[in-house]
Design an enzyme around this catalytic site. Structure first.
Site, mmCIF file in Angstrom:
data_model
loop_
_atom_site.group_PDB
_atom_site.id
_atom_site.type_symbol
_atom_site.label_atom_id
_atom_site.label_comp_id
_atom_site.label_asym_id
_atom_site.label_seq_id
_atom_site.Cartn_x
_atom_site.Cartn_y
_atom_site.Cartn_z
ATOM 1 C CG ASP A 39 -2.036 -1.010 1.093
ATOM 2 O OD1 ASP A 39 -2.675 -1.296 2.116
ATOM 3 O OD2 ASP A 39 -2.256 -1.518 -0.019
ATOM 4 C CG LEU A 85 -16.719 1.877 -4.954
ATOM 5 C CD1 LEU A 85 -17.274 1.706 -3.543
ATOM 6 C CD2 LEU A 85 -17.794 2.428 -5.876
ATOM 7 C CE LYS A 118 -13.330 0.098 0.005
ATOM 8 N NZ LYS A 118 -12.407 -1.008 0.357
ATOM 9 N NE ARG A 139 -12.601 -5.263 -7.647
ATOM 10 C CZ ARG A 139 -13.639 -4.449 -7.506
ATOM 11 N NH1 ARG A 139 -14.113 -3.812 -8.554
ATOM 12 N NH2 ARG A 139 -14.208 -4.290 -6.333
#
Length: 678
Positions: A39, A85, A118, A139
């Site tokens: 990340d 998103l 979420k 996905r």
């Protein structure tokens, strides 16, 4: 020897590191770095690309919705793209999103928002035929996913048969949701792995993702994954035929037998959404599963349809994440970069400060509106925050510490690269250079044209592009096709052999398909996914250039903003001349079915048996059959063990279910046409 700029070198290093980590995680199921480290590197790369828009490459990890599917599972195309998103990191950004979508739909009185926690897991798309689960896919990259149906069947909270009691019986339903590991189950799995001497999972999300991609579904069953459904679609029909709102869709999912997160809430205002977000900031720590934010959606499906999508995100939803680390520092300069679209982006150059273990010295200021809102000046002491734990952002100015001699920063009235006057269109926050001959715009447009997802011209990197522009060898992408080895040899560090190789690579790019050419043109808001959607509808550049804006907007996934951008682009004389030149150079501005499928009778399907079912996006069924037969294939009306391919459209019916049970390969219309073009 020319020195490589530090930002260029670091950007490339980060891309390579992230690509290696993604391959290890998604393909090998063997992570090589902690999730938090990934990340951090991802956010660092994202920030570099924000600060230096010209360094953004189409193959960058930041440009993906997800990762490309591995080869161990069958790759399948999502009927409806599975978008990610947009993120917000505080209430101000939430309100900014609210204001943005409202500007697109000015005449609206009241609106409702659905807020949902979420869940930190893995997104799945589930397909039901006549109420029976026939496919479960990951996905993937948002367009293509992996068929993991056998693994999905082991998740007990996913119904194998839908409950239609008291409901309309639907022939085909697609459900999207999140698969996750409850914390207690995650703890037990790691305890078992520790006893067995196996590597522990870093967190529940990694464990869920790794579990779903196990080739042995018996292992998946033992790990007791859970699933929350959060939306559904009815292929071939307007979703509003069964539900008018997101809230009704959640209720319908529950009636059909899905587990829906019980903590969702219907809100009448953004203020109410903010209260929901603030409540769960601490309360989420007591939940039996991981959550890292709140998903906010506009409740009305009609309003969602009006707003549409960007290349990566729906405009009608946003993920509101929880806050990150902040620290004070001093602004030493405000620089302005020019991107390939001409956008001028101000950047705060700051005294280096440590945040979350990394050094931050630059932060985007977005545009002149943001600068005015902050009233940020050179010499100011500011609070910088790592949004999402990594992206540096100036959140406020400590005006009480402002030196007396500071002056308000004013965006330049002329482009810092070409010195031409800049413009700011009504309703836009971005200031742009509109000089088509601006070196920064030209360099960026050529770098985009040659990039991997566009024309993919090997050997034509940033340094060489800059030389071509600086030495006035090219004035547009079309000039690339006029380059000769002799001209290239005049460039720095370019020998005869390298020049000939590059000329050949440029010539080979003429074979790239129409969708890549369209993406390479760099039309605002048109990403690689949008380009595919457009070229599946419009087979030739002439069809697209003469299409009505309303017709373009009618394509699923192409919203009003993209449609307007495409429509206006083809009405500019310079762009029309560019298209004419590219056609004259022999580039593919026509889809395969218009060029080769009806062409030389290549028997590539000889010995293969096809069945065509459902309504195809552009071809009539008889036209599809004719194409297959012309290529040597046999077309039958029923699916059997002798069937090699099932060409699938909307409302495919029982033939699809039988094909799935027999393990027969399914093709979309686009995949069929791509095969015909090979």
């Amino acid at each position: 020897m020319t020195q490589i700029k530090p930002e260029v070198k670091r950007t490339e290093e980060l891309r390579q590191l992230l690509q290696q980590a993604s391959y290890a995680y998604y393909v090998l199921d063997t992570p090589i770095m902690e999730d938090s480290v990934y990340d951090q590197l991802y956010r660092e790369l994202q920030q570099l690309e924000i600060q230096y828009p010209e360094l953004t490459a189409p193959d960058s990890p930041t440009q993906r919705v997800g990762e490309r599917p591995a080869t161990q599972f069958t790759s399948v195309r999502h009927n409806i793209p599975l978008y990610s998103l947009e993120n917000a990191f505080n209430i101000d950004e939430l309100q900014g999103w609210d204001q943005r979508w409202r500007r697109q739909v000015p005449k609206i009185d009241s609106v409702e928002y659905v807020t949902e926690l979420k869940i930190d897991g893995s997104a799945l798309a589930l397909t039901y035929q006549d109420g029976i689960l026939v496919r479960g896919t990951t996905r993937g990259d948002g367009v293509m996913g992996e068929d993991i149906t056998q693994n999905v069947r082991t998740i007990r909270s996913i119904p194998l048969r839908l409950n239609f009691e008291g409901l309309e019986i639907l022939e085909r339903v697609e459900v999207r949701g999140e698969a996750f590991l409850p914390l207690e189950v995650f703890k037990q799995i790691n305890e078992e792995r520790q006893k067995a001497g196996e590597q522990l999972f870093a967190n529940p999300r990694n464990a869920a993702a790794g579990t779903l991609r196990q080739l042995d579904s018996r292992i998946v069953a033992k790990r007791r994954l859970a699933f929350f459904g959060y939306t559904l679609h009815i292929p071939g029909r307007d979703d509003t035929s069964i539900a008018n709102t997101q809230w009704e869709a959640l209720e319908l999912l529950e009636k059909m037998g899905f587990q829906v997160n019980p903590n969702h809430k219907l809100c009448a205002s953004i203020a109410e959404v903010a209260k929901y977000y603030e409540y769960w900031d601490t309360e989420r720590l007591n939940l039996p599963y991981m959550t890292d934010g709140v998903v906010v959606k506009l409740n009305s499906f009609k309003l969602q349809e009006q707003l549409g999508f960007t290349q990566k995100f729906p405009r009608w939803a946003i993920a509101l994440k929880y806050p990150a680390e902040e620290a004070p520092t001093r602004v030493e300069n405000i620089a302005v970069n020019v991107g390939r679209t001409g956008a001028l982006t101000p950047l705060a150059e700051m005294r280096p400060v440590q945040l979350a273990g990394t050094t931050v010295s630059r932060a985007t200021l977005h545009n002149s509106d943001r600068i005015a809102q902050l009233d940020i000046r050179i010499g100011d002491t500011v609070i910088v925050r790592k949004a999402g734990e990594i992206i540096p952002e100036v959140v406020r100015v400590l005006k009480e510490l402002r030196p007396a001699e500071t002056e308000p920063f004013v965006m330049p009235t002329h482009c810092p690269v070409c010195d031409q006057a800049v413009v700011r269109e009504s309703g836009e926050a971005v200031t742009r250079c509109v000089n088509a001959s601006c070196a920064a715009i030209l360099k960026g447009s050529i770098e985009h044209w040659v990039s991997r997802d566009a024309l993919d011209i090997k050997g034509l990197g940033e340094k060489l592009v800059h030389q071509l522009v600086d030495k006035v060898l090219v004035h547009s992408v079309a000039d690339l096709y006029e380059l000769t080895a002799e001209k290239l040899c005049a460039l720095e560090r370019m020998g005869q052999k390298s020049a000939e190789k590059l000329v050949d690579a440029i010539a080979q790019s003429k074979n790239q398909p129409w969708s890549r050419v369209l993406y390479g043109l760099g039309i605002r808001h048109v990403g690689s996914v949008n380009a595919q959607l457009l070229t599946q509808k419009y087979f030739t550049v002439e069809q697209l250039a003469t299409a009505k804006q309303s017709d373009i907007e009618g394509i699923y996934g192409i919203g009003a903003e993209i449609a307007q951008s495409v429509y206006q682009w083809f009405r500019i004389d310079a762009n029309q001349r560019l298209i004419e030149r590219l056609q004259a150079e022999g580039l593919q501005l026509t889809a395969p079915e218009e060029t080769k499928a009806f062409g030389d009778g290549n028997q590539i399907f000889a010995g293969k048996t096809f069945v065509v079912t459902g309504t195809l996006p552009t071809l009539k069924r008889d036209e599809a059959k004719a194409l297959i037969q012309k290529a040597g294939g046999k077309v039958t009306d029923s699916v059997s063990k002798k069937t090699d391919y099932l060409v699938v459209g909307e409302d495919a019916g029982s033939k699809l279910e039988k094909a799935l049970s027999l393990g027969i390969t399914q093709l979309s219309e686009a995949q069929l046409l791509e095969m015909l073009n090979e």
